[in-house]
Design a protein around this motif. Structure first.
Motif, PDB file in Angstrom:
ATOM      1  N   GLY A   1       2.933  -6.666   6.735  1.00  0.00           N
ATOM      2  CA  GLY A   1       2.525  -5.884   7.901  1.00  0.00           C
ATOM      3  C   GLY A   1       1.911  -4.553   7.494  1.00  0.00           C
ATOM      4  N   GLU A   2       2.523  -3.892   6.514  1.00  0.00           N
ATOM      5  CA  GLU A   2       1.972  -2.631   6.028  1.00  0.00           C
ATOM      6  C   GLU A   2       0.612  -2.854   5.379  1.00  0.00           C
ATOM      7  OE1 GLU A   2       3.202   1.154   3.162  1.00  0.00           O
ATOM      8  OE2 GLU A   2       4.292  -0.746   3.000  1.00  0.00           O
ATOM      9  N   PHE A   3       0.485  -3.926   4.604  1.00  0.00           N
ATOM     10  CA  PHE A   3      -0.789  -4.271   3.978  1.00  0.00           C
ATOM     11  C   PHE A   3      -1.870  -4.421   5.036  1.00  0.00           C
ATOM     12  CE2 PHE A   3      -3.978  -7.273   2.624  1.00  0.00           C
ATOM     13  CZ  PHE A   3      -4.240  -6.963   1.298  1.00  0.00           C
ATOM     14  N   ALA A   4      -1.556  -5.176   6.100  1.00  0.00           N
ATOM     15  CA  ALA A   4      -2.544  -5.401   7.163  1.00  0.00           C
ATOM     16  C   ALA A   4      -2.996  -4.089   7.776  1.00  0.00           C
ATOM     17  CB  ALA A   4      -1.959  -6.323   8.228  1.00  0.00           C
ATOM     18  N   ARG A   5      -2.051  -3.224   8.092  1.00  0.00           N
ATOM     19  CA  ARG A   5      -2.403  -1.943   8.719  1.00  0.00           C
ATOM     20  C   ARG A   5      -3.291  -1.100   7.800  1.00  0.00           C
ATOM     21  NH1 ARG A   5       2.781  -2.760  10.976  1.00  0.00           N
ATOM     22  NH2 ARG A   5       3.795  -1.928   9.115  1.00  0.00           N
ATOM     23  N   LEU A   6      -2.931  -1.044   6.520  1.00  0.00           N
ATOM     24  CA  LEU A   6      -3.698  -0.245   5.579  1.00  0.00           C
ATOM     25  C   LEU A   6      -5.100  -0.813   5.358  1.00  0.00           C
ATOM     26  CD1 LEU A   6      -0.914   0.544   2.937  1.00  0.00           C
ATOM     27  CD2 LEU A   6      -1.949   2.149   4.554  1.00  0.00           C
ATOM     28  N   ARG A   7      -5.256  -2.128   5.569  1.00  0.00           N
ATOM     29  CA  ARG A   7      -6.567  -2.753   5.399  1.00  0.00           C
ATOM     30  C   ARG A   7      -7.346  -2.843   6.713  1.00  0.00           C
ATOM     31  NH1 ARG A   7      -8.968  -2.807   0.856  1.00  0.00           N
ATOM     32  NH2 ARG A   7      -9.907  -4.869   1.118  1.00  0.00           N
ATOM     33  N   GLY A   8      -6.817  -2.234   7.782  1.00  0.00           N
ATOM     34  CA  GLY A   8      -7.574  -2.109   9.016  1.00  0.00           C
ATOM     35  C   GLY A   8      -7.298  -3.160  10.071  1.00  0.00           C
ATOM     36  N   LEU A   9      -6.224  -3.927   9.921  1.00  0.00           N
ATOM     37  CA  LEU A   9      -5.874  -4.955  10.906  1.00  0.00           C
ATOM     38  C   LEU A   9      -4.555  -4.581  11.567  1.00  0.00           C
ATOM     39  CD1 LEU A   9      -6.343  -7.804  12.172  1.00  0.00           C
ATOM     40  CD2 LEU A   9      -4.955  -8.709  10.288  1.00  0.00           C
ATOM     41  N   ASP A  10      -4.539  -4.491  12.874  1.00  0.00           N
ATOM     42  CA  ASP A  10      -3.315  -4.203  13.619  1.00  0.00           C
ATOM     43  C   ASP A  10      -2.523  -5.503  13.767  1.00  0.00           C
ATOM     44  OD1 ASP A  10      -1.296  -3.457  15.280  1.00  0.00           O
ATOM     45  OD2 ASP A  10      -2.575  -2.847  16.955  1.00  0.00           O
ATOM     46  N   PRO A  11      -1.363  -5.630  13.114  1.00  0.00           N
ATOM     47  CA  PRO A  11      -0.599  -6.879  13.214  1.00  0.00           C
ATOM     48  C   PRO A  11      -0.204  -7.232  14.636  1.00  0.00           C
ATOM     49  CG  PRO A  11       0.262  -5.476  11.453  1.00  0.00           C
ATOM     50  CD  PRO A  11      -0.705  -4.646  12.240  1.00  0.00           C
TER      51      PRO A  11
ATOM     52  N   TYR B   1       3.422  -6.509 -21.502  1.00  0.00           N
ATOM     53  CA  TYR B   1       2.739  -6.319 -20.227  1.00  0.00           C
ATOM     54  C   TYR B   1       3.677  -6.621 -19.056  1.00  0.00           C
ATOM     55  CZ  TYR B   1      -1.984  -6.206 -22.344  1.00  0.00           C
ATOM     56  OH  TYR B   1      -3.112  -5.879 -23.054  1.00  0.00           O
ATOM     57  N   SER B   2       4.970  -6.495 -19.232  1.00  0.00           N
ATOM     58  CA  SER B   2       5.891  -6.901 -18.174  1.00  0.00           C
ATOM     59  C   SER B   2       5.695  -6.098 -16.892  1.00  0.00           C
ATOM     60  CB  SER B   2       7.346  -6.776 -18.645  1.00  0.00           C
ATOM     61  OG  SER B   2       7.646  -5.438 -19.022  1.00  0.00           O
ATOM     62  N   TYR B   3       5.081  -4.925 -16.995  1.00  0.00           N
ATOM     63  CA  TYR B   3       4.818  -4.128 -15.797  1.00  0.00           C
ATOM     64  C   TYR B   3       3.805  -4.787 -14.865  1.00  0.00           C
ATOM     65  CZ  TYR B   3       1.489  -2.597 -19.386  1.00  0.00           C
ATOM     66  OH  TYR B   3       0.592  -2.571 -20.424  1.00  0.00           O
ATOM     67  N   LEU B   4       3.122  -5.837 -15.340  1.00  0.00           N
ATOM     68  CA  LEU B   4       2.197  -6.577 -14.486  1.00  0.00           C
ATOM     69  C   LEU B   4       2.842  -7.791 -13.815  1.00  0.00           C
ATOM     70  CD1 LEU B   4      -1.180  -6.546 -16.488  1.00  0.00           C
ATOM     71  CD2 LEU B   4      -0.526  -5.160 -14.508  1.00  0.00           C
ATOM     72  N   ASN B   5       4.120  -8.042 -14.111  1.00  0.00           N
ATOM     73  CA  ASN B   5       4.795  -9.157 -13.432  1.00  0.00           C
ATOM     74  C   ASN B   5       4.740  -8.924 -11.923  1.00  0.00           C
ATOM     75  OD1 ASN B   5       5.442 -10.064 -15.968  1.00  0.00           O
ATOM     76  ND2 ASN B   5       7.639  -9.657 -15.806  1.00  0.00           N
ATOM     77  N   GLY B   6       4.272  -9.929 -11.188  1.00  0.00           N
ATOM     78  CA  GLY B   6       4.159  -9.801  -9.737  1.00  0.00           C
ATOM     79  C   GLY B   6       2.897  -9.105  -9.273  1.00  0.00           C
ATOM     80  N   TYR B   7       1.977  -8.814 -10.181  1.00  0.00           N
ATOM     81  CA  TYR B   7       0.727  -8.139  -9.830  1.00  0.00           C
ATOM     82  C   TYR B   7      -0.107  -9.008  -8.879  1.00  0.00           C
ATOM     83  CZ  TYR B   7      -3.891  -5.986 -10.561  1.00  0.00           C
ATOM     84  OH  TYR B   7      -5.114  -5.400 -10.392  1.00  0.00           O
ATOM     85  N   GLY B   8      -0.866  -8.348  -8.026  1.00  0.00           N
ATOM     86  CA  GLY B   8      -1.783  -9.070  -7.150  1.00  0.00           C
ATOM     87  C   GLY B   8      -1.345  -9.060  -5.703  1.00  0.00           C
ATOM     88  N   SER B   9      -2.104  -9.766  -4.882  1.00  0.00           N
ATOM     89  CA  SER B   9      -1.829  -9.885  -3.452  1.00  0.00           C
ATOM     90  C   SER B   9      -1.377 -11.299  -3.132  1.00  0.00           C
ATOM     91  CB  SER B   9      -3.092  -9.566  -2.634  1.00  0.00           C
ATOM     92  OG  SER B   9      -3.545  -8.256  -2.894  1.00  0.00           O
ATOM     93  N   SER B  10      -0.429 -11.426  -2.223  1.00  0.00           N
ATOM     94  CA  SER B  10       0.061 -12.745  -1.824  1.00  0.00           C
ATOM     95  C   SER B  10      -0.997 -13.475  -1.007  1.00  0.00           C
ATOM     96  CB  SER B  10       1.339 -12.604  -0.995  1.00  0.00           C
ATOM     97  OG  SER B  10       1.042 -12.061   0.287  1.00  0.00           O
TER      98      SER B  10
END
Length: 364
Positions: free
Chosen positions: A343-353, A231-240
């Motif tokens: 920053g990209e995550f925020a924009r895609l989730r509807g928050l202007d950084p 399952y090494s392709y899941l290393n680092g999976y998730g949101s910070s």
């Protein structure tokens, strides 16, 4: 088998601390320096209120381990340091002790070493209300952490893949337990959608526990030994943790319009006092640490932990003074630059950084 698994977790988690991840969510956050914003250090109060408790500093020892002789040694050191400094401590999952009472000593040592402190018991979200009550009783705990670890269970060779009952069990525990419930991830993050589900289920405290710290998908995959069963392709999976806090801010679970009766905590990859400050600036009420404390507990014992906790408390207070924040909550007026993946995550989730870069101006 459970004890062997716990020993593997300790060994592999400590190894990850020796090889920390490169770029982290915290690296995407910069605080704009205003040279005349500072206040006197003696005007700063670093304590925070979380539920019914007052923490003497805005961080705590998050759940780690238990169930083995090595875990007993670690928990003794952690609990002794918590008792000396007054910061709260959560146990590792006590499920192993509920199933095998001979493992209980590695958990009860926490209350023995820290008889008057704030202690949280910890079990998995798939457990019943009766198990939750037994876990709290075992430690005479002040609260209960319920951990969500579906990713870990998926990769774990002996893990469960039955998750559909978790939310209803959480609701039963939140309404049926006599102490507060804290729901946390184990390092893959809580989205704003999940925070909403938890709030609707009656949970009042949630720890987003994002990626970037101990990676339990990698730990469980390392236990598998490689080959096609990988399952090494899941290393680092998730949101910070940073991404989770930005998501929470976009949906109003933290920030100026947040419900004061719903508290968001943060953890996951916290390695410096500045990481704590950044989390507080994004709306976390307090910040949990596990891996960073684990390494010190193994290498330097309780004395090393006490020295570290005292130093972090001092550094956080100094940075708050530098930024003109008399309380941790006032850090939410600091100006932040959110760059890179966050920053990209925020924009895609509807928050202007960009809205976070001028907060001090709006607070005047």
């Amino acid at each position: 088998m459970s004890a062997d698994r716990k020993e593997d977790h300790i060994r592999l988690a400590a190894g990850q601390q020796d090889r920390p991840a490169g770029h982290r969510g915290y690296d995407d956050v910069d605080i704009i320096h205003h040279a005349l914003a500072g206040i006197d250090r003696d005007k700063v109060d670093v304590s925070v209120t979380v539920g019914p408790w007052t923490f003497p500093a805005p961080f705590y020892i998050n759940g780690m381990t238990g169930g083995t002789d090595t875990a007993l040694t670690i928990n003794r050191a952690l609990a002794a340091a918590a008792a000396h400094t007054g910061i709260p401590m959560a146990s590792g999952s006590v499920g192993i002790a509920l199933d095998d009472p001979s493992a209980a000593g590695s958990f009860t040592i926490i209350r023995e070493e820290n008889p008057n402190g704030i202690v949280f018991a910890n079990i998995g979200a798939g457990r019943s209300l009766d198990d939750a009550k037994r876990a709290v009783d075992l430690l005479s705990a002040d609260g209960l952490q319920l951990h969500l670890n579906s990713v870990q269970e998926t990769v774990m060779p002996e893990g469960s893949r039955e998750f559909s009952s978790w939310l209803s069990l959480i609701e039963q525990i939140a309404s049926g337990l006599d102490v507060p419930v804290i729901v946390k991830e184990v390092g893959f993050g809580l989205s704003a959608v999940t925070l909403g589900q938890l709030k609707d289920a009656g949970v009042r405290i949630a720890d987003v526990a994002g990626s970037g710290g101990t990676d339990f998908a990698k730990i469980e995959n390392d236990r598998r030994g490689g080959g096609h069963d990988d399952y090494s392709y899941l290393n680092g999976y998730g949101s910070s943790a940073i991404q989770c806090l930005l998501d929470a801010l976009a949906e109003g679970y933290v920030g100026p319009t947040a419900d004061p009766n719903f508290t968001v905590l943060a953890s996951g990859g916290v390695r410096t006092p500045f990481d704590v400050v950044k989390s507080l600036a994004l709306g976390a009420r307090a910040v949990g640490m596990a891996g960073t404390f684990l390494k010190v507990a193994l290498d330097d014992g309780a004395d090393g932990l006490i020295e570290m906790i005292d130093a972090w408390t001092t550094r956080i207070g100094e940075m708050m003074a530098l930024m003109g924040a008399a309380t941790p909550g006032e850090l939410e007026r600091t100006d932040l630059l959110i760059r890179g993946e966050s920053g990209e995550f925020a924009r895609l989730r509807g928050l202007d950084p960009a809205t976070l870069a001028t907060r001090s101006r709006e607070a005047r």
